[in-house]
Scaffold this active site. Structure first.
Site, short mmCIF file in Angstrom:
data_model
loop_
_atom_site.label_atom_id
_atom_site.label_comp_id
_atom_site.label_asym_id
_atom_site.label_seq_id
_atom_site.Cartn_x
_atom_site.Cartn_y
_atom_site.Cartn_z
CB SER A 1 -0.92 0.02 1.22
OG SER A 1 -0.17 0.31 2.40
CE LYS B 1 -3.18 1.76 12.48
NZ LYS B 1 -4.20 2.83 12.35
CG ASP B 2 -1.82 -2.81 11.24
OD1 ASP B 2 -2.85 -2.58 11.91
OD2 ASP B 2 -1.54 -2.23 10.18
CB THR C 1 -14.73 3.60 11.82
OG1 THR C 1 -13.58 2.95 12.43
CG2 THR C 1 -15.93 3.39 12.72
CG LEU D 1 -14.77 -4.34 16.90
CD1 LEU D 1 -14.42 -5.65 17.60
CD2 LEU D 1 -16.26 -4.29 16.60
NE ARG D 2 -8.69 2.41 18.51
CZ ARG D 2 -8.70 3.60 17.92
NH1 ARG D 2 -8.99 4.67 18.64
NH2 ARG D 2 -8.40 3.74 16.65
NE ARG D 3 -9.94 4.98 14.28
CZ ARG D 3 -9.13 4.70 13.27
NH1 ARG D 3 -9.56 3.98 12.25
NH2 ARG D 3 -7.89 5.16 13.28
CE LYS D 4 -17.88 -0.60 13.31
NZ LYS D 4 -18.18 -1.98 12.86
NE ARG E 1 -10.73 -3.71 5.90
CZ ARG E 1 -10.30 -4.89 5.46
NH1 ARG E 1 -11.11 -5.93 5.46
NH2 ARG E 1 -9.06 -5.03 5.02
N GLY E 2 -10.50 -0.44 3.33
CA GLY E 2 -9.70 0.13 2.26
C GLY E 2 -8.55 0.96 2.80
CG ASN E 3 -5.71 2.42 -0.09
OD1 ASN E 3 -6.58 3.28 -0.27
ND2 ASN E 3 -5.06 1.85 -1.08
CB VAL E 4 -5.07 6.58 3.63
CG1 VAL E 4 -5.37 8.07 3.75
CG2 VAL E 4 -4.51 6.03 4.94
CB THR F 1 -10.01 3.16 -0.57
OG1 THR F 1 -9.11 2.62 -1.54
CG2 THR F 1 -11.40 2.56 -0.78
NE ARG F 2 -9.93 2.59 5.82
CZ ARG F 2 -9.98 1.91 6.95
NH1 ARG F 2 -10.45 2.49 8.04
NH2 ARG F 2 -9.56 0.67 7.02
CB CYS G 1 -8.19 -6.98 16.59
SG CYS G 1 -8.99 -8.00 15.36
#
Length: 262
Positions: free
Chosen positions: A13, A82-83, A126, A129-132, A148-151, A153-154, A241
């Site tokens: 990516s 983070k991943d 988003t 789950l954290r952000r939700k 979903r998707g890279n930056v 795409t979003r 996660c």
């Protein structure tokens, strides 16, 4: 006398490539006699049709990279920390954490609306789950939709009107030169990031002492200590996660304070 050539594995990516090129530059600064080349590898996590939380968690972003490492197709790998799982593959280990960047989450919205101005009938994208959970805790009445998707795409889904806003990591936008897209930065004490956000992880084989020595030169002690505290919180809760959790270790005047939520 020419030096050695080392192969760096990364996702393909744009953001992953930026991070890999940054690590490549840091290593070339420290070891100018050596050569560091980048190999882009497609991972399971790049398949936008799958659900991350139902298909092995964040490990889907690193599995193929670690396989390439074990099979000696690459000498080391670069990940977003983070991943990076708290339990890596056998014979693989975290060798360096590069000096941390921006830790905060941000809102990108059409018409530059702030989060407090989002009302019922609007849509926030988003997949986290954290952000939700954080959005619900702040009594946001807008619909939260899976995205979903890279930056890039979003961001396109915001511009096309598929959603009214998306929540993203600030670090990714800044690294891609997209800081002008940011509508609002969130206070990390109130909208806690995931463990390791903003940090770049470098992984190599545990038995590769030469590589570990080279990577040690680009390790940032304070970033490593802070992110290890955050990851210890994640590890204590099972490292999954599938739990909505966040952790941020604030370092100030040689003191560490861990903010966390579940």
């Amino acid at each position: 006398m020419s030096g050695k050539t080392y192969i760096l594995g990364t996702r393909s990516s744009p953001l992953a490539m930026w991070q890999a090129q940054f690590v490549q530059w840091l290593l070339e600064e420290q070891w100018p006699e050596d050569h560091f080349t980048i190999l882009g590898i497609k991972t399971t996590g790049d398949d936008q049709t799958i659900s991350i939380s139902k298909s092995g968690g964040k490990a889907v972003y690193v599995k193929e990279l670690e396989e390439a490492l074990i099979e000696r197709k690459v000498d080391f790998c670069v990940h977003s920390l983070k991943d990076y799982p708290v339990n890596p593959f056998e014979n693989c280990s975290l060798a360096a954490v590069v000096e941390r960047g921006e830790v905060r989450d941000v809102l990108v919205s059409r018409e530059k609306k702030l989060l407090k101005d989002f009302t019922r009938g609007m849509r926030i994208g988003t997949s986290s789950l954290r952000r939700k959970a954080l959005l619900r805790s702040q009594s946001i009445s807008s619909e939260v939709v899976e995205i979903r998707g890279n930056v890039e795409t979003r961001l396109r889904k915001v511009k096309d009107g598929e959603v009214d806003g998306v929540i993203l990591a600030a670090a990714g936008l800044l690294r891609l030169g997209l800081e002008n897209e940011v509508t609002e930065y969130f206070d990390p004490r109130l909208f806690l990031p995931p463990p390791g956000q903003g940090a770049i992880a470098v992984e190599c084989r545990t038995d590769n002492e030469d590589m570990r020595l080279k990577l040690r030169r680009i390790h940032h002690d304070e970033s490593g200590q802070a992110t290890e505290a955050e990851r210890a919180f994640l590890r204590a809760l099972g490292g999954s996660c599938s739990l909505p959790l966040g952790a941020w270790c604030e370092v100030e005047q040689f003191q560490m304070r861990l903010h966390a939520f579940l």
